[in-house]
Design a protein around this motif. Structure first.
Motif, PDB file in Angstrom:
ATOM      1  N   HIS A   1       0.868  -1.182   0.000  1.00 35.31           N
ATOM      2  CA  HIS A   1       0.000   0.000   0.000  1.00 35.31           C
ATOM      3  C   HIS A   1       0.903   1.228   0.000  1.00 35.31           C
ATOM      4  O   HIS A   1       1.548   1.535   1.001  1.00 35.31           O
ATOM      5  N   THR A   2       0.969   1.904  -1.126  1.00 38.13           N
ATOM      6  CA  THR A   2       1.831   3.079  -1.209  1.00 38.13           C
ATOM      7  C   THR A   2       1.247   4.090  -2.187  1.00 38.13           C
ATOM      8  O   THR A   2       0.409   3.754  -3.021  1.00 38.13           O
ATOM      9  N   LYS A   3       1.702   5.328  -2.054  1.00 35.92           N
ATOM     10  CA  LYS A   3       1.247   6.419  -2.918  1.00 35.92           C
ATOM     11  C   LYS A   3       2.489   7.115  -3.469  1.00 35.92           C
ATOM     12  O   LYS A   3       3.445   7.371  -2.739  1.00 35.92           O
ATOM     13  N   ILE A   4       2.455   7.421  -4.749  1.00 32.63           N
ATOM     14  CA  ILE A   4       3.601   8.063  -5.388  1.00 32.63           C
ATOM     15  C   ILE A   4       3.449   9.579  -5.299  1.00 32.63           C
ATOM     16  O   ILE A   4       2.382  10.127  -5.601  1.00 32.63           O
ATOM     17  N   THR A   5       4.522  10.244  -4.865  1.00 32.79           N
ATOM     18  CA  THR A   5       4.492  11.698  -4.778  1.00 32.79           C
ATOM     19  C   THR A   5       5.880  12.270  -5.047  1.00 32.79           C
ATOM     20  O   THR A   5       6.889  11.668  -4.676  1.00 32.79           O
ATOM     21  N   GLN A   6       5.915  13.403  -5.737  1.00 30.56           N
ATOM     22  CA  GLN A   6       7.158  14.128  -5.958  1.00 30.56           C
ATOM     23  C   GLN A   6       7.237  15.350  -5.037  1.00 30.56           C
ATOM     24  O   GLN A   6       8.243  16.071  -5.034  1.00 30.56           O
ATOM     25  N   LYS A   7       6.187  15.543  -4.247  1.00 32.72           N
ATOM     26  CA  LYS A   7       6.147  16.678  -3.328  1.00 32.72           C
ATOM     27  C   LYS A   7       6.265  16.172  -1.888  1.00 32.72           C
ATOM     28  O   LYS A   7       5.771  15.100  -1.556  1.00 32.72           O
ATOM     29  N   TYR A   8       6.916  16.976  -1.056  1.00 30.80           N
ATOM     30  CA  TYR A   8       7.122  16.531   0.328  1.00 30.80           C
ATOM     31  C   TYR A   8       6.011  16.990   1.262  1.00 30.80           C
ATOM     32  O   TYR A   8       5.801  16.400   2.327  1.00 30.80           O
ATOM     33  N   LYS A   9       5.247  17.991   0.872  1.00 30.20           N
ATOM     34  CA  LYS A   9       4.195  18.520   1.750  1.00 30.20           C
ATOM     35  C   LYS A   9       3.194  17.439   2.177  1.00 30.20           C
ATOM     36  O   LYS A   9       2.841  17.365   3.362  1.00 30.20           O
ATOM     37  N   PRO A  10       2.710  16.572   1.265  1.00 31.90           N
ATOM     38  CA  PRO A  10       1.774  15.529   1.710  1.00 31.90           C
ATOM     39  C   PRO A  10       2.386  14.598   2.759  1.00 31.90           C
ATOM     40  O   PRO A  10       1.687  14.118   3.652  1.00 31.90           O
ATOM     41  N   ILE A  11       3.687  14.359   2.648  1.00 31.09           N
ATOM     42  CA  ILE A  11       4.357  13.497   3.620  1.00 31.09           C
ATOM     43  C   ILE A  11       4.409  14.171   4.984  1.00 31.09           C
ATOM     44  O   ILE A  11       4.145  13.540   6.018  1.00 31.09           O
ATOM     45  N   GLN A  12       4.733  15.452   4.999  1.00 33.38           N
ATOM     46  CA  GLN A  12       4.755  16.196   6.268  1.00 33.38           C
ATOM     47  C   GLN A  12       3.371  16.213   6.918  1.00 33.38           C
ATOM     48  O   GLN A  12       3.246  16.041   8.131  1.00 33.38           O
ATOM     49  N   ASP A  13       2.339  16.411   6.115  1.00 30.36           N
ATOM     50  CA  ASP A  13       0.973  16.411   6.652  1.00 30.36           C
ATOM     51  C   ASP A  13       0.630  15.049   7.231  1.00 30.36           C
ATOM     52  O   ASP A  13       0.003  14.941   8.302  1.00 30.36           O
ATOM     53  N   TYR A  14       1.023  13.999   6.536  1.00 29.89           N
ATOM     54  CA  TYR A  14       0.766  12.644   7.009  1.00 29.89           C
ATOM     55  C   TYR A  14       1.477  12.401   8.341  1.00 29.89           C
ATOM     56  O   TYR A  14       0.902  11.806   9.273  1.00 29.89           O
TER      57      TYR A  14
END
Length: 449
Positions: free
Chosen positions: A66-79
Motif C-alpha cells: 500500500h503506497t502512494k507516489i508523490t514528488q512533493k514533500y508537503k503531503p508526507i509532512q501532513d501525514y
C-alpha cells in the motif's frame, strides 16, 4: 522431488503472515472497540510497534504494498502530523511508558523522510513509550533515496537493523520492473550503515521477475555477497494484477514460467548455502550467528505481518494508513486511503477500518500453521495439549494430509507432520489444510511456489 508433483500443488494460497489471514478482516470495528482492546493489554506485556510510511517517489511495477507516489514533500509532512498524533493517542489510552522490544518502519519507503522528520518521529515514540535496552529497531531502505545524513538520523534514533531493497542487479530486469538501481549505490548505502553502527543488514531479493534466469538470480546473489549481509530475504514475485493493476505494466509473456521459477528458487538457495547461510522457513537465509538463525535453531522463531522474525511480543500495534496490528483479542487494520486515515485521526478518533476477533480454534490453528511455516514440521500432540484440544479435532485435516504423504511431500507419525526437505516450497499449500476459513469464499492469492 519431481517438478510435476510440485506444480500439482502450486495453487493460490495465503502467505500466512497471520491467522486468520488479512483477507478475512471485516468492517464494523469501531474506535471505541479498539480503545477497549488497547486498554486490556497487560501493563507489563512488551509491545512490538509497526509504523507505516505509505509514500514512494516512484512506482516499482512489481510492488504489492500500500503506497502512494508523490514528488512533493508537503503531503508526507501532513501525514506525519497525523501519524504522530495517532502514536500519542494510543499511548494515552494504554498508559505512557509501555515497554517496547521491537520496532519496525515499513512502507512504501520510510527512507523518503528527511532527517529532521526522522528525528521528530523518534522523539514522539520515545516520549510516550519505553524502548528496552535490547530492543530491535528496524527500517526498510530504498537505497535510491538514501543519504548519509539520513542514515545518521535513523541511527541516532536507535535503528540497529536495516533491510535494503535490491531485487535484481541486472539492468534488463530493472528496466522491466521500473526500478533502476546500480550496485554501486546499494554498496554505498551498506557502507554508510556500517559506518553509522548499523551492522544488522538484510538484503531483499526476488525471483520470478521479468527476464530473470537462473544465472541472473545467481549473479545478483554473488554481487550482494560482496556487501557482507547478515540476512537474505528471497521472495517470489506475486503476480496479481487483478488486485494491483499497475502489475499489468509487466507483460505476462516475459515472466518466468513455473519450472523456471522453481529452478531459480532452488539454485539461489543452494548458492546461499555455499556461502554459509542457514535456510530459514520458506524464503529467509541468515548467517549462523545471526539472531534469526539462532532463533530458528533454538525453536523460538516466529512469523508475523513482517514475515519471519525474532519478535516474541504478543501484542503488535500498527500505526499509519493501512497498518495492521495484532492484540491478544484479535487482528486489526487501519483505514487504507491516506486522506480518510488522516481525517479520522485529526478528528481525535482511531482510524481503524476492520478487524477479526479470535474465536473458536483460531489460536490453536494459528500455532499449527506458524510451526509449519517456520519449521516445516509440527507436533500436533504438543500444540493440542497446550490448547486443550485433541487429535480427533483434526480428522478431516489428517485425512487430507494423506494425499501429500502419497505424493512424497510429507510424512506423518503419531501426530507429527514433517514436510520433506525437497518439497518445502509447498509448505503454504500444506498449511492451508489447517486453515478453517480457506476455500469458504472466493479470494485471490499468490501461487504457492
Amino acid at each position: 522431488m519431481k517438478t510435476e508433483t510440485i506444480q500439482k500443488y502450486d495453487k493460490g494460497v495465503p502467505r500466512y503472515t497471520s491467522y486468520p489471514t488479512a483477507h478475512l478482516f471485516k468492517p464494523g470495528f469501531t474506535p471505541e472497540m479498539y480503545s477497549d482492546w488497547l486498554k486490556a493489554v497487560p501493563e507489563d506485556m512488551p509491545l512490538s510497534l509497526y509504523s507505516h510510511i505509505p509514500y514512494c517517489d516512484s512506482l516499482c511495477w512489481f510492488c504489492g504494498c500500500h503506497t502512494k507516489i508523490t514528488q512533493k514533500y508537503k503531503p508526507i509532512q501532513d501525514y506525519l502530523t497525523s501519524l504522530r498524533k495517532e502514536i500519542t493517542m494510543t499511548a494515552e489510552v494504554m498508559g505512557k511508558g509501555r515497554p517496547v522490544n521491537h520496532m519496525h518502519f515499513g512502507g512504501g519507503s520510510p527512507t523518503i523522510l528527511i532527517p529532521e522528520d526522522v528525528r521528530d518521529l523518534f522523539q514522539t515514540f520515545e516520549e510516550v513509550f519505553h524502548f528496552t535496552a535490547d530492543a530491535e529497531i528496524a527500517v526498510e531502505i530504498d537505497p535510491r533515496d538514501m543519504s548519509q545524513e539520513a542514515i545518521h538520523a535513523w541511527a541516532d534514533g536507535g535503528v540497529n537493523r536495516a533491510s535494503l531493497g535490491v531485487q535484481d542487479v541486472q539492468e534488463k530486469v530493472q528496466r522491466a520492473i521500473n526500478r533502476i538501481q546500480s550496485i554501486e549505490e546499494t554498496a554505498q548505502v551498506a557502507n554508510w550503515l556500517h559506518e553509522s553502527g548499523i551492522h544488522g543488514i538484510n538484503m531483499d531479493l526476488m525471483y520470478g521477475l521479468p527476464y530473470q534466469t537462473v544465472e541472473s538470480v545467481l549473479e545478483t546473489i554473488r554481487r550482494v555477497m560482496e556487501m557482507a549481509p547478515d540476512r537474505i530475504a528471497l521472495f517470489g514475485y506475486a503476480h496479481i494484477p487483478s488486485l494491483k493493476p499497475h502489475q499489468r505494466l509487466l507483460p505476462e509473456e516475459i515472466l518466468p514460467d513455473f519450472n523456471e521459477r522453481f529452478e531459480q528458487q532452488e539454485a539461489a538457495a543452494e548458492l546461499l548455502g555455499s556461502y554459509g547461510f542457514v535456510r530459514i522457513g520458506l524464503d529467509h537465509f541468515a548467517k549462523p550467528d545471526d539472531p534469526m538463525a539462532v532463533a530458528f535453531i533454538n525453536g523460538s522463531l516466529r512469523r508475523n505481518f513482517q514475515g519471519y522474525t525474532t519478535d516474541k511480543a504478543e501484542a503488535m500495534i500498527g500505526f499509519g494508513a493501512s497498518s495492521i496490528g495484532s492484540l491478544p483479542q484479535g487482528h486489526v487494520q487501519n483505514i487504507v486511503p491516506i486522506r480518510n486515515y488522516r481525517a479520522a485521526i485529526d478528528s481525535g478518533k482511531f482510524a481503524v477500518a476492520k478487524s477479526i476477533p479470535f474465536k473458536g480454534q483460531d489460536k490453536l490453528r494459528a500455532a499449527i500453521i506458524e510451526q509449519l511455516m517456520c519449521y516445516h514440521r509440527v507436533d500436533l500432540n504438543v500444540i493440542c495439549k497446550e490448547y486443550g484440544a485433541s487429535l480427533n479435532d483434526f480428522e478431516y485435516e489428517l485425512e487430507a494430509v494423506q494425499a501429500f504423504i502419497e505424493d512424497g511431500i510429507a510424512t506423518y507419525d503419531q501426530g507429527v507432520i514433517t514436510i520433506q526437505h525437497e518439497a518445502r516450497a509447498l509448505v503454504r499449500a500444506l498449511s492451508a489444510l489447517f486453515d478453517e476459513y480457506h476455500g469458504q469464499r472466493e479470494l485471490i492469492y499468490s501461487q504457492a511456489v
